[in-house]
Design an enzyme around this catalytic site. Sequence first.
Site, PDB file in Angstrom:
ATOM      1  N   GLY A   1      32.000  58.692  47.397  1.00  0.00           N
ATOM      2  CA  GLY A   1      32.559  58.613  48.744  1.00  0.00           C
ATOM      3  C   GLY A   1      31.610  59.230  49.748  1.00  0.00           C
ATOM      4  O   GLY A   1      30.436  59.460  49.442  1.00  0.00           O
ATOM      5  N   ASN A   2      32.095  59.474  50.947  1.00  0.00           N
ATOM      6  CA  ASN A   2      31.275  60.163  51.940  1.00  0.00           C
ATOM      7  C   ASN A   2      32.197  60.951  52.876  1.00  0.00           C
ATOM      8  O   ASN A   2      33.419  60.868  52.752  1.00  0.00           O
ATOM      9  CB  ASN A   2      30.385  59.174  52.703  1.00  0.00           C
ATOM     10  CG  ASN A   2      31.178  58.191  53.513  1.00  0.00           C
ATOM     11  OD1 ASN A   2      31.824  58.545  54.483  1.00  0.00           O
ATOM     12  ND2 ASN A   2      31.170  56.918  53.088  1.00  0.00           N
ATOM     13  N   ARG A   3      31.622  61.681  53.789  1.00  0.00           N
ATOM     14  CA  ARG A   3      32.379  62.661  54.570  1.00  0.00           C
ATOM     15  C   ARG A   3      32.992  62.105  55.845  1.00  0.00           C
ATOM     16  O   ARG A   3      33.511  62.869  56.644  1.00  0.00           O
ATOM     17  CB  ARG A   3      31.477  63.849  54.887  1.00  0.00           C
ATOM     18  CG  ARG A   3      31.200  64.671  53.638  1.00  0.00           C
ATOM     19  CD  ARG A   3      30.100  65.693  53.870  1.00  0.00           C
ATOM     20  NE  ARG A   3      30.374  66.539  55.017  1.00  0.00           N
ATOM     21  CZ  ARG A   3      29.524  67.416  55.523  1.00  0.00           C
ATOM     22  NH1 ARG A   3      28.328  67.546  54.981  1.00  0.00           N
ATOM     23  NH2 ARG A   3      29.851  68.147  56.558  1.00  0.00           N
ATOM     24  N   SER A   4      32.988  60.816  56.039  1.00  0.00           N
ATOM     25  CA  SER A   4      33.608  60.270  57.251  1.00  0.00           C
ATOM     26  C   SER A   4      35.107  60.590  57.287  1.00  0.00           C
ATOM     27  O   SER A   4      35.814  60.368  56.304  1.00  0.00           O
ATOM     28  CB  SER A   4      33.408  58.755  57.279  1.00  0.00           C
ATOM     29  OG  SER A   4      34.191  58.200  58.312  1.00  0.00           O
TER      30      SER A   4
ATOM     31  N   ALA B   1      31.975  54.325  57.772  1.00  0.00           N
ATOM     32  CA  ALA B   1      30.789  54.714  57.003  1.00  0.00           C
ATOM     33  C   ALA B   1      30.873  53.987  55.663  1.00  0.00           C
ATOM     34  O   ALA B   1      31.421  54.508  54.689  1.00  0.00           O
ATOM     35  CB  ALA B   1      30.754  56.222  56.815  1.00  0.00           C
TER      36      ALA B   1
END
Length: 217
Positions: free
Chosen positions: A27-30, A93
């Site tokens: 995943g990512n931090r968006s 993102a």
Amino acid sequence: MSALAGRRVVVTAGPTFEDIDPVRFLGNRSSGKMGFAVAADAVARGADVVLVAGPVTLPTPEGLERIDVRSAAQMHAAVMSALPCDAYLGAAAVADYTPASVSARKLKKQPGQDALVLQLVRTRDILADVAAHAQRPQVVVGFAAETDDLEAYARAKLAAKNVDLIAANRVGVHGSGFESDDNTLIVFDARNATPLGPASKADVARGLLDLVEARLS
Ligand code: CTP
């Protein structure tokens, strides 16, 4: 009256989660806050808004259609089925790479296995596909988060993906980017660079939609 009134607007927001096995993902931090602010402001201008959201914990702004997705592939499909539209703003993102295969069973570490190699494959570029669509939206807006060389990378994306505006922000500095309630953007088109903020994401969204409106009218 706003040039967005009665126009169809598609906005993406949040991260995507790319499954590795039944319990793990990339995943990512968006947080999704910027995309949600853009969608809410488009509703306030009278637009007919579809918000395609990755996995986020934000409440749904009133007066829009929200489609929840998890992966980049699901987001791609949801966006394509929401076309045609007048304006597309790709604030999500989206993962650039996804595991080549999803394990049906939880991956177990093996004795003596000190390293694990995951094979990743490129995802389809939603923004580029929207801009290349037979019924291309009149205004296509991409986002870029960069740690260095903001203008050069943003202008490269503008050209490579054939988009009208790139909203670029510098990540890794205070008052900008992912988890923050505030943001600082520089919006590039082929000629100009318009700074927005530092300000609340609601105010930055308003400034961005003013630029979209100017291109629609
Ligand atoms: N995007 C997309 N589909 C993808 C990947 C990205 O639509 N599969 C969109 C995002 O929503 C955003 C923009 O493209 O609007 C971000 O551009 P991208 O080139 O993916 O940025 P980075 O991930 O930072 O990639 P790079 O390594 O090229 O900087």
